[in-house]
Write a protein that holds these residues in place. Structure first.
Motif, PDB file in Angstrom:
ATOM      1  N   ALA A  75       0.837  -1.207   0.000  1.00 38.70           N
ATOM      2  CA  ALA A  75       0.000   0.000   0.000  1.00 38.70           C
ATOM      3  C   ALA A  75       0.872   1.257   0.000  1.00 38.70           C
ATOM      4  O   ALA A  75       0.635   2.203   0.760  1.00 38.70           O
ATOM      5  N   PRO A  95      -1.373   0.200   7.242  1.00 39.34           N
ATOM      6  CA  PRO A  95      -2.755   0.023   6.778  1.00 39.34           C
ATOM      7  C   PRO A  95      -3.304  -1.330   7.206  1.00 39.34           C
ATOM      8  O   PRO A  95      -2.553  -2.268   7.477  1.00 39.34           O
ATOM      9  N   ALA A  97      -7.249  -3.920   7.109  1.00 39.17           N
ATOM     10  CA  ALA A  97      -8.617  -4.135   6.634  1.00 39.17           C
ATOM     11  C   ALA A  97      -9.581  -3.556   7.666  1.00 39.17           C
ATOM     12  O   ALA A  97     -10.190  -4.273   8.466  1.00 39.17           O
ATOM     13  N   THR A 229      -9.831   5.148  10.642  1.00 36.51           N
ATOM     14  CA  THR A 229     -10.515   4.359   9.623  1.00 36.51           C
ATOM     15  C   THR A 229     -11.153   5.240   8.567  1.00 36.51           C
ATOM     16  O   THR A 229     -11.446   6.419   8.820  1.00 36.51           O
ATOM     17  N   VAL A 241     -11.040  -0.433   4.990  1.00 39.24           N
ATOM     18  CA  VAL A 241      -9.706   0.166   4.969  1.00 39.24           C
ATOM     19  C   VAL A 241      -9.555   1.113   6.149  1.00 39.24           C
ATOM     20  O   VAL A 241     -10.351   2.034   6.338  1.00 39.24           O
ATOM     21  N   TYR A 243      -6.208   2.194   9.355  1.00 40.46           N
ATOM     22  CA  TYR A 243      -4.753   2.213   9.514  1.00 40.46           C
ATOM     23  C   TYR A 243      -4.383   2.543  10.954  1.00 40.46           C
ATOM     24  O   TYR A 243      -5.200   3.030  11.738  1.00 40.46           O
ATOM     25  N   VAL A 263      -5.428  -5.258   2.206  1.00 35.80           N
ATOM     26  CA  VAL A 263      -6.135  -4.043   1.797  1.00 35.80           C
ATOM     27  C   VAL A 263      -6.194  -4.059   0.270  1.00 35.80           C
ATOM     28  O   VAL A 263      -5.176  -3.889  -0.397  1.00 35.80           O
ATOM     29  N   ALA A 267     -10.021  -0.513  -2.230  1.00 40.78           N
ATOM     30  CA  ALA A 267      -9.949   0.182  -0.947  1.00 40.78           C
ATOM     31  C   ALA A 267      -8.822   1.198  -0.938  1.00 40.78           C
ATOM     32  O   ALA A 267      -8.994   2.343  -0.482  1.00 40.78           O
ATOM     33  N   GLN A 268      -7.661   0.808  -1.429  1.00 36.78           N
ATOM     34  CA  GLN A 268      -6.522   1.731  -1.441  1.00 36.78           C
ATOM     35  C   GLN A 268      -6.806   2.963  -2.292  1.00 36.78           C
ATOM     36  O   GLN A 268      -6.543   4.103  -1.878  1.00 36.78           O
ATOM     37  N   ALA A 271      -9.601   5.228  -0.744  1.00 31.94           N
ATOM     38  CA  ALA A 271      -9.097   5.961   0.418  1.00 31.94           C
ATOM     39  C   ALA A 271      -8.209   7.120  -0.012  1.00 31.94           C
ATOM     40  O   ALA A 271      -8.327   8.243   0.492  1.00 31.94           O
TER      41      ALA A 271
END
Length: 376
Positions: A75, A95, A97, A229, A241, A243, A263, A267-268, A271
């Motif tokens: 990530a 990061p 889930a 989050t 996602v 962290y 992740v 999601a990455q 975000a």
């Protein structure tokens, strides 16, 4: 038709066999299907009432074409952006889930059988579940006036305590500890303990007495992991996602126990795309504050007193010895709230702030249930 093998209970280790699993909020579609309802409003899971930011939706459309590829396991771009946002080093971002995923990583890297964690109770169940499944012991310290009792938690710390969780604000009660209380806690907590400051709802809060764990404690050299989050105000709960911002040694250890590719690409990218929308963030914060006040009025109009002051996007109220009957009656009216038994409060419900119209829908349903006029 062939039958599957039966696995005896003795096969499973006792720590897992005795766990009461986390109970998520009921999905809208399930309630519609089971009860034959056309309209169902979900106020059960502390999700934001709005979807992803427009830029996040655009990012999701772009990344969809590349979902045949594995995500960036490290990530990199997301970590770099988060490090810049918080003014920390790349090596101090982990990061996961959801922030819930990071709780699991911390348990794995720290806890052996017989080790201990300390947390307030009622509170977020994963702190306890993730410890107990590893054979660790969870010391659950009762809240005081629906708030974390940090002094009593310090008294519960022993030589085998590895992790102390401070849910800030607390889920399910929605209450926070003051800056002075946290300062005193960090001055007194033993040096062998790693404190986990869970700030999943931080973006909703506009209170000068609410301490930013990264700025106030991590950068001051305290032994702390701060959780955040994208599930709540950013509207990305379905992508999982979150962290941690933490000392480099903790982030390195997390990298050894987390699952590869935990992740995902969507999601990455979503975000990342959500991080430059300050105006929309401020709008959602304002609307949540208005909705929180609306829900408080609704509850009080119907004889329920919410815990407070609540600062997140949800309210908690005691409704008797057992909240399940009220939960089931509200389901029949098309409203999903959260019975708080799984959080350690069997006589309470937790209600998430929705849109103004959804909040009123809940109020109307609550009025019918409590007046005995609910549908049979």
């Amino acid at each position: 038709m062939s039958s599957l093998a039966e696995i005896a209970d003795s096969f499973f280790k006792p720590a897992v066999r005795d766990i009461v699993p986390y109970e998520p909020g009921k999905p809208v579609e399930e309630v519609q299907r089971e009860l034959g309802l056309e309209r169902v409003v979900k106020l059960a899971s502390n999700e934001g009432p709005y979807g992803p930011f427009p830029a996040a939706l655009e990012a999701l459309a772009r990344v969809a074409k590349e979902l045949n590829r594995y995500p960036d396991g490290g990530a990199y771009r997301l970590r770099a952006a988060l490090a810049e946002r918080h003014g920390v080093r790349f090596e101090e971002i982990a990061p996961g889930a959801g922030s819930d995923g990071v709780v699991d990583y911390l348990s794995q890297l720290a806890l052996d059988p017989g080790d201990e964690i300390v947390c307030g109770w009622p509170s977020f169940p994963s702190y306890v579940i993730d410890a107990v499944k590893l054979g660790a012991v969870a010391r659950q310290v009762p809240l005081r006036d629906h708030r974390y009792d940090l002094g009593s938690m310090l008294e519960a710390v022993g030589p085998r305590t590895k992790l102390v969780y401070v849910c800030h604000p607390n889920n399910p009660t929605g209450t926070m500890n003051t800056r002075a209380e946290l300062d005193d806690y960090f001055d007194r907590v033993p040096e062998h303990v790693l404190t986990v400051l869970d700030q999943a709802y931080a973006e909703y809060i506009d209170d000068p007495d609410y301490a930013d764990g990264v700025e106030t404690y991590l950068k001051a050299g305290r032994r702390v992991v701060v959780l955040r989050t994208f599930s709540k105000i950013y509207g990305l709960a379905g992508l999982r996602v979150g962290y941690a911002v933490a000392p480099e040694e903790v982030v390195t250890a997390i990298g050894k126990v987390r699952r590869a590719f935990d992740v995902n690409s969507a999601a990455q990218e979503a975000a990342l795309a959500s991080m430059d929308a300050d105006e929309e963030l401020a709008r959602r914060r304002r609307e949540n504050a208005e909705g929180l006040a609306q829900l408080e009025r609704i509850m009080r109009e119907h004889g329920l007193e919410p815990a407070g002051p609540a600062v997140g996007n949800f309210l908690f109220a005691e409704v008797g010895d057992d909240s399940r009957p009220l939960f089931e009656q509200l389901l029949q009216e098309g409203v999903i709230v959260r019975p708080a038994g799984g959080f350690g409060a069997p006589g309470a419900i937790r209600v998430t702030v929705g849109t103004s119209e959804e909040n009123q829908f809940f109020g109307d349903a609550l009025g019918r249930v409590l007046s005995g006029a609910a549908r049979s």
